[in-house]
Design a protein around this motif. Sequence first.
Motif, PDB file in Angstrom:
ATOM      1  N   SER A 123      54.360  19.830  29.291  1.00 49.12           N
ATOM      2  CA  SER A 123      55.672  20.218  29.697  1.00 49.12           C
ATOM      3  C   SER A 123      55.880  19.333  31.113  1.00 49.12           C
ATOM      4  CB  SER A 123      56.423  21.376  29.845  1.00 49.12           C
ATOM      5  OG  SER A 123      57.635  21.207  30.367  1.00 49.12           O
ATOM      6  N   ARG A 127      57.716  15.765  32.232  1.00 45.56           N
ATOM      7  CA  ARG A 127      58.596  15.633  33.556  1.00 45.56           C
ATOM      8  C   ARG A 127      58.086  14.490  34.544  1.00 45.56           C
ATOM      9  NH1 ARG A 127      58.494  21.526  35.273  1.00 45.56           N
ATOM     10  NH2 ARG A 127      57.957  22.302  33.159  1.00 45.56           N
ATOM     11  N   TYR A 130      59.324  11.252  33.261  1.00 42.86           N
ATOM     12  CA  TYR A 130      60.784  11.616  32.746  1.00 42.86           C
ATOM     13  C   TYR A 130      61.578  10.336  32.527  1.00 42.86           C
ATOM     14  CZ  TYR A 130      65.159  13.814  32.097  1.00 42.86           C
ATOM     15  OH  TYR A 130      66.429  14.493  31.278  1.00 42.86           O
ATOM     16  N   ARG A 137      75.059  10.149  28.381  1.00 46.76           N
ATOM     17  CA  ARG A 137      75.180  11.264  29.276  1.00 46.76           C
ATOM     18  C   ARG A 137      75.733  10.898  30.611  1.00 46.76           C
ATOM     19  NH1 ARG A 137      69.709  14.678  29.435  1.00 46.76           N
ATOM     20  NH2 ARG A 137      71.110  16.447  30.549  1.00 46.76           N
ATOM     21  N   LYS A 180      63.973  16.267  37.641  1.00 43.53           N
ATOM     22  CA  LYS A 180      64.504  16.599  36.221  1.00 43.53           C
ATOM     23  C   LYS A 180      65.717  17.584  36.453  1.00 43.53           C
ATOM     24  CE  LYS A 180      63.577  17.440  31.521  1.00 43.53           C
ATOM     25  NZ  LYS A 180      62.448  17.724  30.316  1.00 43.53           N
ATOM     26  N   GLU A 184      69.725  16.927  35.621  1.00 42.41           N
ATOM     27  CA  GLU A 184      70.370  17.864  34.470  1.00 42.41           C
ATOM     28  C   GLU A 184      71.525  18.364  34.972  1.00 42.41           C
ATOM     29  OE1 GLU A 184      70.819  19.901  30.734  1.00 42.41           O
ATOM     30  OE2 GLU A 184      69.244  18.625  31.413  1.00 42.41           O
ATOM     31  N   THR A 197      69.396  27.997  30.031  1.00 41.48           N
ATOM     32  CA  THR A 197      69.570  26.911  29.682  1.00 41.48           C
ATOM     33  C   THR A 197      68.857  25.703  30.426  1.00 41.48           C
ATOM     34  OG1 THR A 197      71.835  27.183  29.001  1.00 41.48           O
ATOM     35  CG2 THR A 197      71.510  24.926  29.303  1.00 41.48           C
ATOM     36  N   ARG A 200      65.110  25.947  29.268  1.00 38.69           N
ATOM     37  CA  ARG A 200      64.876  25.298  27.970  1.00 38.69           C
ATOM     38  C   ARG A 200      64.962  23.658  28.354  1.00 38.69           C
ATOM     39  NH1 ARG A 200      69.172  27.094  25.648  1.00 38.69           N
ATOM     40  NH2 ARG A 200      70.242  25.435  25.967  1.00 38.69           N
ATOM     41  N   ASN A 201      65.994  23.310  29.213  1.00 37.50           N
ATOM     42  CA  ASN A 201      66.131  21.695  29.185  1.00 37.50           C
ATOM     43  C   ASN A 201      65.200  21.149  30.261  1.00 37.50           C
ATOM     44  OD1 ASN A 201      68.100  22.075  27.341  1.00 37.50           O
ATOM     45  ND2 ASN A 201      69.682  21.829  28.719  1.00 37.50           N
ATOM     46  N   VAL A 202      64.671  21.860  31.144  1.00 40.55           N
ATOM     47  CA  VAL A 202      64.078  21.372  32.389  1.00 40.55           C
ATOM     48  C   VAL A 202      62.706  21.681  32.301  1.00 40.55           C
ATOM     49  CG1 VAL A 202      63.753  21.156  34.890  1.00 40.55           C
ATOM     50  CG2 VAL A 202      66.218  21.106  33.969  1.00 40.55           C
ATOM     51  N   GLU A 204      61.297  23.267  29.253  1.00 38.85           N
ATOM     52  CA  GLU A 204      61.201  23.221  28.165  1.00 38.85           C
ATOM     53  C   GLU A 204      60.431  24.425  27.594  1.00 38.85           C
ATOM     54  OE1 GLU A 204      58.733  19.647  27.355  1.00 38.85           O
ATOM     55  OE2 GLU A 204      60.072  18.349  28.519  1.00 38.85           O
TER      56      GLU A 204
END
Length: 242
Positions: A123, A127, A130, A137, A180, A184, A197, A200-202, A204
């Motif tokens: 992970s 990043r 990235y 987006r 990252k 986001e 959230t 999960r998104n940054v 992982e």
Amino acid sequence: MSSPDSPASTARVLLVEDDDLMRRSFAVALERYGYGVRAVADGLAGLEAFREHDFDLLILDVMLPGLDGIGLCRRVRETSLVPVLMMSARGDGLDVVAGLEAGADDYVVKPVETYVLVARMRSLLRRATYAPVTAEREAQAGSRATAGDVLEFGDLRIDTAGMEVFLSGEPVALTPTELKLLLEFAAHPGIVLERHTLLRNVWEYGWDGDSRVVDLCVQRLRRKVGRDRIETVRGFGYKFRR
């Protein structure tokens, strides 16, 4: 996840761990996953190795002779944004907070299974490479995009193609995790993002992780891009001001 017989990476890793058995076992296991590992037993040797060689990732134990992992992380952050993963034998949170405040990107608590360690490493390495946010987006963000995939929020300018950030025209040095996290936020201005959230998104995390990782990284990011730019929404998470 790839098996040990199917190497997943050729990344160069510096492992600093004073326990001889654990250092050797981690080094052998990571090499089986395809990583190039330099393993040393104390913080001063780790600092010397860091200064003499290029690494893609550092794994630092907190309790080290000579120079502890917290001090070593601070010395690394004086000159480098390389991803740093801390290992702590204590679960009371003191080491976690100290390591993250020193500039670490993530942490694991020992004893840790090799597959968990490798997942956190992968992970962090993702990043570090990235990819820029997509045009879709950017459109969702509602920010003013200019040529070259640039997002602008007042005096904050984010070049998503070059992965560079500027505040009042001056470059801002961000770790891969901080970058990252900022991307986001920039993709969702004015929207409250819950901690799980962001985990999960940054980070992982496929499970509920430690929200202190988010909180302390947000604190570091605020110091670099402006304390008032990221608003705390108590009981929920954070919101990036338009």
